[in-house]
Write an enzyme that holds these catalytic residues in place. Structure first.
Site, mmCIF file in Angstrom:
data_model
loop_
_atom_site.group_PDB
_atom_site.id
_atom_site.type_symbol
_atom_site.label_atom_id
_atom_site.label_comp_id
_atom_site.label_asym_id
_atom_site.label_seq_id
_atom_site.Cartn_x
_atom_site.Cartn_y
_atom_site.Cartn_z
ATOM 1 N N TYR A 58 -6.190 -11.015 20.178
ATOM 2 C CA TYR A 58 -4.972 -10.159 19.920
ATOM 3 C C TYR A 58 -5.582 -9.246 18.933
ATOM 4 O O TYR A 58 -6.305 -9.289 17.905
ATOM 5 C CB TYR A 58 -3.886 -11.047 19.604
ATOM 6 C CG TYR A 58 -3.352 -11.879 20.731
ATOM 7 C CD1 TYR A 58 -2.386 -11.851 21.420
ATOM 8 C CD2 TYR A 58 -4.205 -13.086 21.203
ATOM 9 C CE1 TYR A 58 -2.108 -12.526 22.649
ATOM 10 C CE2 TYR A 58 -3.839 -14.280 21.989
ATOM 11 C CZ TYR A 58 -2.818 -13.899 22.579
ATOM 12 O OH TYR A 58 -2.389 -14.706 23.600
ATOM 13 N N ASN A 83 0.937 -1.184 0.103
ATOM 14 C CA ASN A 83 0.053 0.090 0.003
ATOM 15 C C ASN A 83 0.987 1.165 -0.139
ATOM 16 O O ASN A 83 0.336 2.310 -0.537
ATOM 17 C CB ASN A 83 -1.079 0.145 1.257
ATOM 18 C CG ASN A 83 -0.335 -0.190 2.629
ATOM 19 O OD1 ASN A 83 1.038 -0.402 2.618
ATOM 20 N ND2 ASN A 83 -1.261 -0.172 3.542
ATOM 21 N N CYS A 84 2.322 1.233 0.508
ATOM 22 C CA CYS A 84 2.926 2.452 0.358
ATOM 23 C C CYS A 84 3.358 2.615 -1.024
ATOM 24 O O CYS A 84 3.948 3.699 -1.155
ATOM 25 C CB CYS A 84 4.111 2.090 1.377
ATOM 26 S SG CYS A 84 3.823 1.993 2.984
#
Length: 822
Positions: A278, A41-42
């Protein structure tokens, strides 16, 4: 054991792969509501801009390949609707819209974050986008190509916003950036962001700071973006990059605890308030290692680390504690790189933590080796122990490795002394014998140890009238510009001219970047001076931080090329073969090196010949135009490419230039001093200025003392003022609309009558005359000394105003044949 993971990007995918390596026999189910997992995604902005040409390269793993390699049941387009923590089941909706339940033994939430999309009128119009995933990218890419977008507005100047601005520009689109804050890239300090501001403008980006969007309007011609100031921007598309919020809807539905900042609360093992559930990634909050305060961290590196840790804790029991992230980030903004780690000064101030800072200017590698480029490095640290709190770095090359080294030290409770002790690999193409972070360590240790009492640029602005300012640069550098009111005593003359520096007053010394100021400081302290401080980062930092930004202009795609590139009409008509050009390489030289090289080169050639200087000092490039005007030489070209500034200067007849005044029209410029804030006198000033400007003459108005009230904004931002500044603010007119008549004011009735009659008789208002003057190129100069005396901040004045002192006015007056005092 059955593990279910919700979210298949970054932390989720990393945890799934780690779980399989730890437990070969477990059942692992990975659920992702989108069609893709583990994508880059970067890298999305770079695909939109065409830097990354192939879309498939963004997809690190396909669901099929990932599932086969790790024997994981990967289900894309499956959205988890609800969690039943007591029954340990999930309610899921598949791609066909059918709902089903799935049981788990241990559950991991990695839902990420959602882009902020405020409820503004018109925000859902065609052509307005957010960028968070591959689907968003595909829509933007198709729209840019299919609609032949020429103008784009990016709302929000964070890392993604600026990366998108660069990539849209790369695609041939004219870009405007709108940011509600007073700077781009909020995680860094204003003085560091100022370098990015200048670079964006050099690249032709229209920058609207301290502006909010009120609404959007879709028309046949495109989209109109309305700003809170009343300005509008026409665009073909809009990208919203306002920020993100943790995606906590699922956690809230399950009754999980949320933290102070709104993220999912987790303990040191990344377990939520519910046993066997978690969470990792953008959705969680976790204490900052340096402050202990909970914070949200939207970065890929910590998410992947959390994924590895949480997998071990889920499979092996809670055996590994997460140390937390300090927030290390980096971005490419056109040719520049900006990086940050730890806590910036403004965050330390906000949280009430005691700190000190330093700013150093170095080169990416040895200055004598070709193509050394500037690096500016800011440190924040404890003022007595030297414990490192943070660092910010701006430059063109080598920024990443410096910030990474410092980040490693900060996470290990390092100090500024550790920077001095860091051992670097050194060869001229890669570094210097004294690396930039070692230099930063030496400077910071001098501050901590008391060898160099320091003052920041912001402190100096507040105390400028209370100190004696001494510029230790050479006379040539001083002539390029200095801090108003400074006395020029070059370092090499310091000992012979001590009598000019009072020993009973606070003294602030400065040079270009700080070194000569420090050396001068040691001389004075060695001679008994007790109140001497050196300006952190020198004139380079000060001038960059206080430099006003030009008013943004509407751009077309034809003007996407750098607005910093200047070629005079006269120059373009002359063939390069007809002019002899002396080429000078000043790359790697710190100020005053490039300036000295210019002077030597100009002195060595004949009138009409040219010098081409290539330098890496941005300050030198900015000053080239002013230097040429004051010396009678001609600026032929001024361009920037990847941190290298090329300036071409043609030697002129200095005597002729000085006698003619340098203005078009043979020295027939006009200067006016507006000393009064009487409405009638202000009207007369602008009538005269407009009349003179229509003849093509250069007109400058110098606003001093009460005349400054004519320049005040209608809507002024909130600024910090001392007691006297507040008193002046209450007594003075708040804007030009509140000006009184010099005669027959009658408690304000006279001024209202005057404005009524002007409107009735078709006479332009004062504000209209003022706007006309600006449109005709009339120069507005606000007196710095008067501003300081009356507590008026730069932010309160019109954007088009420049700030200057007596020397600025005298330079204009010397070139004019009419000077009026009103």
């Amino acid at each position: 054991m059955k593990y279910v993971i919700v979210g298949g990007v970054a932390g989720g995918a990393t945890a799934a792969a780690r779980l399989r390596r730890v437990d070969e026999t477990a059942d692992i189910l990975l659920l992702e509501k989108g069609p893709h997992i583990s994508y880059a995604n970067c890298g999305l902005p770079y695909y939109i801009g065409g830097v990354i040409a192939e879309r498939d390269k963004l997809l690190v793993q396909t669901p099929e390949a990932f599932g086969k390699r790790f024997r994981i049941d990967v289900r894309v387009k499956n959205e988890v609707l609800a969690i039943n923590a007591k029954a340990k089941t999930l309610t899921i909706r598949n791609a066909d819209g059918k709902e089903y339940e799935e049981a788990y033994d241990k559950l991991l939430l990695s839902p990420g974050a959602n882009p902020v999309k405020p409820p503004l009128e018109g925000i859902d119009s065609e052509g307005i986008f957010t960028l968070r995933n591959v689907e968003d990218t595909d829509q933007i890419k198709a729209y840019v190509t299919g609609k032949q977008v020429k103008r784009a507005v990016v709302v929000g100047a964070g890392f993604i916003g600026l990366e998108m601005a660069e990539n849209l520009h790369h695609a041939g689109i004219a870009v405007s950036v709108v940011e509600m804050g007073n700077q781009v890239m909020a995680p860094i300090d204003f003085s560091m962001a100022a370098y990015i501001h200048q670079h964006l403008i050099q690249k032709g980006v229209s920058l609207y700071l301290e502006e909010g969007v009120t609404h959007f309007q879709r028309t046949e011609q495109g989209i109109i973006v309305y700003l809170k100031s009343g300005k509008t921007i026409a665009a073909d598309m809009v990208l919203l990059s306002i920020g993100v919020r943790p995606a906590t809807a699922l956690a809230q539905q399950a009754g999980l605890k949320l933290g102070e900042t709104g993220g999912i609360w987790v303990d040191e093992h990344l377990e939520t308030s519910e046993k066997d559930i978690y969470a990792v990634g953008d959705a969680i909050e976790y204490p900052h290692p340096l402050t202990g305060k909970p914070w949200l961290n939207y970065l890929a590196n910590p998410a992947n680390r959390q994924g590895r840790i949480v997998a071990d804790n889920m499979a092996l029991g809670n055996t590994v504690s997460y140390e937390g992230a300090i927030g290390t980030s980096i971005a490419k903004v056109f040719d520049m790189t900006v990086a940050s780690t730890g806590l910036a000064a403004k965050r330390l101030k906000q949280w009430g933590m005691e700190y000190q800072s330093s700013v150093t200017h170095s080169s990416s590698h040895a200055g004598y080796y070709p193509n050394a480029l500037p690096i500016t490095l800011k440190l924040t640290f404890h003022p007595r122990t030297g414990k490192l709190y943070g660092a910010q770095c701006v430059g063109y090359e080598g920024v990443d490795k410096r910030i990474d080294q410092i980040a490693g030290l900060i996470k290990r409770d390092g100090t500024v002394y550790d920077l001095m002790e860091t051992e670097h690999a050194y060869a001229p193409p890669f570094s210097s014998a004294k690396d930039p972070i070692a230099i930063a360590g030496y400077v910071a240790s001098n501050i901590v140890g008391g060898a160099m009492p320091a003052i920041s640029w912001r402190e100096l602005l507040e105390k400028k009238e209370q100190v004696v300012l001494v510029d230790t640069r050479t006379a040539e550098e001083f002539s390029f510009g200095t801090i108003p009111g400074a006395l020029n005593i070059p370092l090499d003359e310091m000992r012979e001219r001590l009598a000019e520096i009072p020993a009973d007053k606070p003294v602030v010394l400065f040079c270009a970047v700080g070194l000569r100021g420090y050396l001068a400081q040691r001389i004075l302290m060695g001679r008994g001076y007790r109140n001497v401080r050196n300006l952190i980062g020198g004139y380079k930092t000060f001038s960059t931080a206080v430099a006003p930004l030009p008013a943004p202009t509407a751009l077309s795609s034809a003007t996407v090329s750098s607005s910093f590139d200047v070629v005079s009409a006269e120059a373009s008509s002359v063939s390069d073969t007809e002019k002899k050009v002396l080429k000078v390489n000043a790359c790697g030289l710190q100020c005053p090196g490039p300036i000295i090289q210019v002077k030597k080169a100009i002195d060595s050639i004949e009138i009409g010949e040219r010098v081409e200087i290539v330098a890496t000092d941005a300050g030198f490039a900015r000053d080239a135009s002013a230097w040429c005007e004051t010396t009678g030489n001609k600026l032929i070209e001024n361009r920037e490419e990847k941190g290298r500034y090329t300036v071409v200067i043609e030697k002129g007849d200095s005597a002729c230039a000085c006698s003619s005044g340098g203005y078009a029209g043979g020295g027939r410029g006009k200067t006016l001093i507006l000393f009064s804030d009487d409405l009638d006198k202000a009207l007369a000033t602008f009538v005269l200025a407009n009349g003179a400007a229509t003849t093509g003459q250069k007109v400058s108005i110098f606003f001093t003392f009460w005349g400054l009230n004519v320049l005040k904004k209608m809507r002024k931002p909130h600024v910090q003022k001392d007691f006297f500044g507040k008193m002046f603010g209450m007594m003075l007119p708040s804007s030009s609309l509140k000006l009184k008549l010099s005669q027959m004011n009658m408690f304000g009735m006279g001024s209202r009558m005057m404005r009524f009659l002007m409107k009735r008789k078709g006479v332009d208002s004062l504000e209209a005359l003022r706007s006309q003057a600006l449109m005709q190129g009339v120069e507005f100069i606000a007196c710095q000394m008067s501003m300081d005396m009356m507590g008026i901040q730069r932010e309160e004045l019109l954007e088009e105003v420049t700030v200057g002192g007596v020397a600025t006015y005298m330079e204009r007056a010397d070139k004019a044949n009419v000077n009026l005092f009103i």
